[in-house]
Design an enzyme around this catalytic site. Structure first.
Site, PDB file in Angstrom:
ATOM      1  N   HIS A 101     -19.538  29.053 -22.460  1.00 18.35           N
ATOM      2  CA  HIS A 101     -20.199  27.776 -22.687  1.00 18.35           C
ATOM      3  C   HIS A 101     -19.167  26.735 -23.106  1.00 18.35           C
ATOM      4  O   HIS A 101     -18.097  27.073 -23.618  1.00 18.35           O
ATOM      5  CB  HIS A 101     -21.284  27.927 -23.752  1.00 18.35           C
ATOM      6  CG  HIS A 101     -22.393  28.851 -23.349  1.00 18.35           C
ATOM      7  ND1 HIS A 101     -23.726  28.534 -23.516  1.00 18.35           N
ATOM      8  CD2 HIS A 101     -22.388  30.088 -22.790  1.00 18.35           C
ATOM      9  CE1 HIS A 101     -24.488  29.529 -23.084  1.00 18.35           C
ATOM     10  NE2 HIS A 101     -23.684  30.485 -22.636  1.00 18.35           N
ATOM     11  N   GLU A 103     -19.063  24.617 -25.551  1.00 21.63           N
ATOM     12  CA  GLU A 103     -18.717  24.652 -26.972  1.00 21.63           C
ATOM     13  C   GLU A 103     -17.769  25.805 -27.276  1.00 21.63           C
ATOM     14  O   GLU A 103     -16.810  25.664 -28.056  1.00 21.63           O
ATOM     15  CB  GLU A 103     -19.983  24.786 -27.821  1.00 21.63           C
ATOM     16  CG  GLU A 103     -20.912  23.589 -27.734  1.00 21.63           C
ATOM     17  CD  GLU A 103     -21.964  23.716 -26.623  1.00 21.63           C
ATOM     18  OE1 GLU A 103     -23.065  23.173 -26.794  1.00 21.63           O
ATOM     19  OE2 GLU A 103     -21.679  24.367 -25.581  1.00 21.63           O
ATOM     20  N   CYS A 128     -27.269  25.046 -26.814  1.00 22.03           N
ATOM     21  CA  CYS A 128     -28.273  26.102 -26.672  1.00 22.03           C
ATOM     22  C   CYS A 128     -28.211  27.036 -27.879  1.00 22.03           C
ATOM     23  O   CYS A 128     -27.289  26.963 -28.689  1.00 22.03           O
ATOM     24  CB  CYS A 128     -28.036  26.884 -25.379  1.00 22.03           C
ATOM     25  SG  CYS A 128     -26.524  27.866 -25.387  1.00 22.03           S
ATOM     26  N   CYS A 131     -24.944  28.977 -28.297  1.00 20.39           N
ATOM     27  CA  CYS A 131     -23.820  28.224 -28.850  1.00 20.39           C
ATOM     28  C   CYS A 131     -24.016  27.926 -30.332  1.00 20.39           C
ATOM     29  O   CYS A 131     -23.054  27.930 -31.106  1.00 20.39           O
ATOM     30  CB  CYS A 131     -23.624  26.927 -28.073  1.00 20.39           C
ATOM     31  SG  CYS A 131     -22.945  27.196 -26.422  1.00 20.39           S
TER      32      CYS A 131
END
Length: 294
Positions: A101, A103, A128, A131
């Site tokens: 992801h 992040e 999400c 994360c």
């Protein structure tokens, strides 16, 4: 043909695009020092979070999303004031758990650069649950600020109330602040030693199974990834994916990989070998070498 970087420049204010063209270090690999940021602020007239939010298309330009076709960019600010860009990475044809992801990419970027903590993360879409849980592993997670377009800034725990984290499992030092591990492996191979050095700095307080990957490209460049474990287990970031995300930030094609090494404990409670082989096989025909440390 326009590059992703060129396309990103068309998606940001003209004054900032001109400033980025004039002041960005080249080749740009997604890292800006406090001095770089100050120069961009002065040249563009944009300040603080307005500047970071406007640069999100530049972060998203590092994305490789052949499955979702949804490009996400993130910018993490280290306690040093340096900015670290990240973007989502997906491996075509492979299970989605191989994904990185945005992040996670930005956080691992800062961690690999030696940052001991972050003050804020700017992202172009609400993080999400995966994360949010990954960020909760960070040293200083209680003070971490999330910055999103069109929303008020909020603490991580505003987005993740009643969080489950390291302290619930008796771990007192979080990701990015943990000290190294005294792994031993005798080798005169520079790539093996690069993976060993990274494994010593990996974060595996739950499985006690440190590991790292080193990838060598045809031109001699080496990219490493360290294992980053999580109290909720599934949001853990494997070392192979971290190394591939680093390559993506450098815009180096995976077809350039010439050698790949995984270093892990011989008697580890868990092994990264199967997952690392699968991720590597999705993007390269190079065979993964596995070395066991003590």
């Amino acid at each position: 043909m326009a590059t992703p970087f060129d396309t990103a420049l068309t998606q940001i204010p003209a004054e900032l695009a001109a400033a980025l063209t004039a002041h960005l270090p080249q080749p740009f690999t997604g890292k800006l020092s406090p001095q770089d940021v100050a120069a961009l602020e002065q040249a563009s007239g944009m300040k603080g979070h307005d500047l970071l939010l406007a640069m999100l298309p530049l972060a998203a330009s590092f994305s490789q999303a052949p499955v979702s076709h949804f490009e996400v960019g993130a910018i993490a600010r280290g306690i040093s004031g340096t900015l670290y860009f990240g973007a989502n990475l997906e491996l075509a044809g492979e299970a989605l758990f191989h994904s990185v992801h945005a992040e996670q990419s930005a956080i691992s970027h800062a961690w690999l650069a030696g940052e001991a903590g972050l003050t804020e993360i700017v992202v172009n879409a609400s993080p999400c649950g995966h994360c949010r849980q990954f960020m909760n592993e960070l040293n200083g997670a209680d003070e971490l600020i999330i910055v999103l377009p069109g929303q008020d800034n909020g603490a991580l725990h505003h987005y993740l109330p009643y969080a489950f984290g390291p302290s619930d499992l008796g771990v007192e030092v979080g990701l990015m602040a943990a000290s190294g591990q005294a792994l031993q492996l005798e080798s005169d191979d520079a790539l093996v030693n690069a993976a060993l050095a990274a494994a010593r700095l990996s974060y595996a307080p739950y499985s006690h199974s440190p590991s790292a990957v080193a990838l060598q490209c045809q031109d001699g460049q080496v990219f490493v990834g360290r294992y980053a474990e999580n109290a909720a287990f599934n949001p853990s970031l494997p070392p192979m994916q971290m190394a591939l995300a680093d390559m993506a930030r450098h815009r180096v094609g995976f077809d350039r990989i010439q050698r790949a090494v995984l270093v892990e404990l011989a008697d580890a409670q868990i092994s990264q070998a199967t997952a690392a082989r699968a991720a590597l096989a999705a993007i390269s025909g190079v065979e993964l070498a596995i070395c066991h440390a003590e």
